[in-house]
Design a protein around this motif. Structure first.
Motif, PDB file in Angstrom:
ATOM      1  N   CYS A  34      35.534  25.297  38.610  1.00 27.98           N
ATOM      2  CA  CYS A  34      36.641  26.061  39.191  1.00 27.98           C
ATOM      3  C   CYS A  34      37.910  25.824  38.375  1.00 27.98           C
ATOM      4  O   CYS A  34      38.073  24.773  37.759  1.00 27.98           O
ATOM      5  CB  CYS A  34      36.895  25.646  40.640  1.00 27.98           C
ATOM      6  N   GLY A  37      42.526  24.510  42.720  1.00 27.57           N
ATOM      7  CA  GLY A  37      42.136  24.151  44.078  1.00 27.57           C
ATOM      8  C   GLY A  37      41.821  25.334  44.965  1.00 27.57           C
ATOM      9  O   GLY A  37      40.908  25.272  45.799  1.00 27.57           O
ATOM     10  N   LYS A  38      42.558  26.420  44.810  1.00 25.02           N
ATOM     11  CA  LYS A  38      42.317  27.606  45.637  1.00 25.02           C
ATOM     12  C   LYS A  38      40.919  28.166  45.388  1.00 25.02           C
ATOM     13  O   LYS A  38      40.213  28.548  46.327  1.00 25.02           O
ATOM     14  CB  LYS A  38      43.369  28.681  45.343  1.00 25.02           C
ATOM     15  N   ILE A  41      38.364  25.922  47.107  1.00 24.25           N
ATOM     16  CA  ILE A  41      38.303  26.143  48.549  1.00 24.25           C
ATOM     17  C   ILE A  41      37.490  27.397  48.871  1.00 24.25           C
ATOM     18  O   ILE A  41      36.675  27.407  49.805  1.00 24.25           O
ATOM     19  CB  ILE A  41      39.722  26.250  49.142  1.00 24.25           C
ATOM     20  N   LYS A  42      37.684  28.461  48.091  1.00 20.86           N
ATOM     21  CA  LYS A  42      36.908  29.685  48.302  1.00 20.86           C
ATOM     22  C   LYS A  42      35.418  29.421  48.131  1.00 20.86           C
ATOM     23  O   LYS A  42      34.593  29.908  48.902  1.00 20.86           O
ATOM     24  CB  LYS A  42      37.365  30.774  47.328  1.00 20.86           C
ATOM     25  N   PHE A  44      33.900  26.525  48.536  1.00 17.55           N
ATOM     26  CA  PHE A  44      33.466  25.683  49.656  1.00 17.55           C
ATOM     27  C   PHE A  44      33.282  26.508  50.919  1.00 17.55           C
ATOM     28  O   PHE A  44      32.351  26.282  51.696  1.00 17.55           O
ATOM     29  CB  PHE A  44      34.491  24.573  49.903  1.00 17.55           C
ATOM     30  N   GLU A  45      34.170  27.457  51.135  1.00 17.54           N
ATOM     31  CA  GLU A  45      34.127  28.246  52.364  1.00 17.54           C
ATOM     32  C   GLU A  45      33.071  29.339  52.321  1.00 17.54           C
ATOM     33  O   GLU A  45      32.566  29.766  53.368  1.00 17.54           O
ATOM     34  CB  GLU A  45      35.510  28.859  52.633  1.00 17.54           C
ATOM     35  N   THR A  68      44.798  19.514  46.293  1.00 25.66           N
ATOM     36  CA  THR A  68      43.357  19.746  46.409  1.00 25.66           C
ATOM     37  C   THR A  68      42.626  18.545  46.980  1.00 25.66           C
ATOM     38  O   THR A  68      41.787  18.675  47.878  1.00 25.66           O
ATOM     39  CB  THR A  68      42.755  20.108  45.040  1.00 25.66           C
ATOM     40  N   TRP A  71      43.165  18.264  50.666  1.00 23.42           N
ATOM     41  CA  TRP A  71      42.383  19.248  51.431  1.00 23.42           C
ATOM     42  C   TRP A  71      40.922  18.808  51.519  1.00 23.42           C
ATOM     43  O   TRP A  71      40.314  18.872  52.589  1.00 23.42           O
ATOM     44  CB  TRP A  71      42.472  20.621  50.769  1.00 23.42           C
ATOM     45  N   VAL A  72      40.360  18.387  50.395  1.00 29.43           N
ATOM     46  CA  VAL A  72      38.955  17.966  50.383  1.00 29.43           C
ATOM     47  C   VAL A  72      38.748  16.763  51.295  1.00 29.43           C
ATOM     48  O   VAL A  72      37.778  16.693  52.054  1.00 29.43           O
ATOM     49  CB  VAL A  72      38.494  17.634  48.941  1.00 29.43           C
ATOM     50  N   HIS A  75      38.777  18.048  54.915  1.00 35.29           N
ATOM     51  CA  HIS A  75      37.729  18.982  55.334  1.00 35.29           C
ATOM     52  C   HIS A  75      36.312  18.581  54.912  1.00 35.29           C
ATOM     53  O   HIS A  75      35.342  18.970  55.561  1.00 35.29           O
ATOM     54  CB  HIS A  75      38.032  20.380  54.790  1.00 35.29           C
ATOM     55  N   HIS A  76      36.201  17.813  53.843  1.00 41.12           N
ATOM     56  CA  HIS A  76      34.879  17.377  53.359  1.00 41.12           C
ATOM     57  C   HIS A  76      34.953  15.927  52.888  1.00 41.12           C
ATOM     58  O   HIS A  76      34.816  15.648  51.685  1.00 41.12           O
ATOM     59  CB  HIS A  76      34.384  18.284  52.229  1.00 41.12           C
TER      60      HIS A  76
END
Length: 210
Positions: A34, A37-38, A41-42, A44-45, A68, A71-72, A75-76
Motif C-alpha cells: 500500500c 495508511g488510507k 485501511i481500505k 483491511f475493510e 496508521t 488506527w491498526v 482496530h487490529h
C-alpha cells in the motif's frame, strides 16, 4: 505456513524491492503493498487479507505512519507493526512505540538484519535494535517497584506482557477473569504513565520482571 506481511510505503520502487527481498525469506511472504495508511485501511475493510506483520513507513502523504499505527492498534491489535523508516530520531521512535508499534528498523538495514528482526518480532511479539531500545528505556525513565508500588499479581502480569499470549490467555495462566487482567493493565499504565502493552513489556524487561 509462512507469516504474511503487508508493506506500507509511498516509495513504490523501495516497497517492491523490499517485497522481493522478503519473498526470498523462508518464513515470510508479502501479500500486498500500500502507498499510505488510507489505502491500507481500505484493504483491511474490503478484504479478508489481514497480515500477521505490517512493515510501516513513517513519512507518507495522506495518512502517515503515526496515524496508521494508531488506527491498526485500535482496530487490529493482533497485527504486529514494525516501523521501517529513515527516521531514527528519538521523537519518531517514542511516538511510533507510544502509538503501538512493536518493532523499529531503519531502511538501510541489511537483509539478514531484516530477516532476524521479522523472526524475533514474530516469536517474541516485539523487536527493537539496541539503539532504539536505549531511546525507549531512556524515555520511560521510571524507578523500580521500591518507589512505585507494584503488587505481586501486577508483577506476574508484567511477566506475561512480553509473551504472545492475549489477555484471555493471560487470565487463564493467572487463574482469574479477563476483566481482572485488564484491571492490572489499566492500573499499571496509570502508575507508570504508559499507554500500550509494548510500553509495559519494555518496562518489564528493563526492571527484571520478565
Amino acid at each position: 505456513m509462512k507469516k504474511t506481511i503487508v508493506i506500507v510505503d509511498d516509495h513504490i520502487l523501495i516497497a517492491k524491492a523490499l517485497q522481493g527481498i522478503i519473498d526470498n525469506f523462508a518464513a515470510f511472504e508479502v501479500i500486498y503493498v500500500c502507498e499510505n495508511g488510507k489505502e491500507l485501511i481500505k484493504n483491511f475493510e474490503n478484504s479478508n487479507k489481514i497480515p500477521d506483520i505490517l512493515l510501516l513507513d513513517i513519512s507518507m502523504p495522506i495518512m502517515d505512519g503515526f496515524e496508521t499505527v494508531a488506527w491498526v492498534t485500535a482496530h487490529h491489535p493482533e497485527v504486529k507493526v514494525m516501523a521501517l523508516s529513515m527516521q531514527g530520531e528519538e521523537k519518531s521512535v517514542i511516538k511510533m512505540v507510544s502509538n503501538g508499534a512493536k518493532g523499529y528498523l531503519l531502511k538501510n538495514a541489511h537483509p539478514v538484519e531484516l530477516e532476524n528482526a521479522l523472526t524475533k518480532l514474530n516469536i517474541n511479539g516485539f523487536f527493537y535494535p539496541d539503539w532504539a531500545s536505549k531511546i525507549i528505556f531512556s524515555s520511560l525513565n521510571k524507578t523500580k517497584d521500591m518507589e512505585i508500588k507494584i503488587s505481586d499479581r501486577e508483577k506476574e502480569f508484567l511477566k506475561y506482557t512480553v509473551t504472545e499470549l492475549n489477555y484471555k490467555e493471560i487470565a487463564d495462566k493467572m487463574f482469574c477473569s479477563p476483566r481482572t487482567v485488564e484491571s492490572y493493565r489499566d492500573q499499571l499504565c496509570e502508575k507508570l504513565e504508559l499507554k500500550t502493552r509494548v510500553g509495559l513489556a519494555v518496562f518489564a524487561i528493563k526492571n527484571g520482571f520478565a
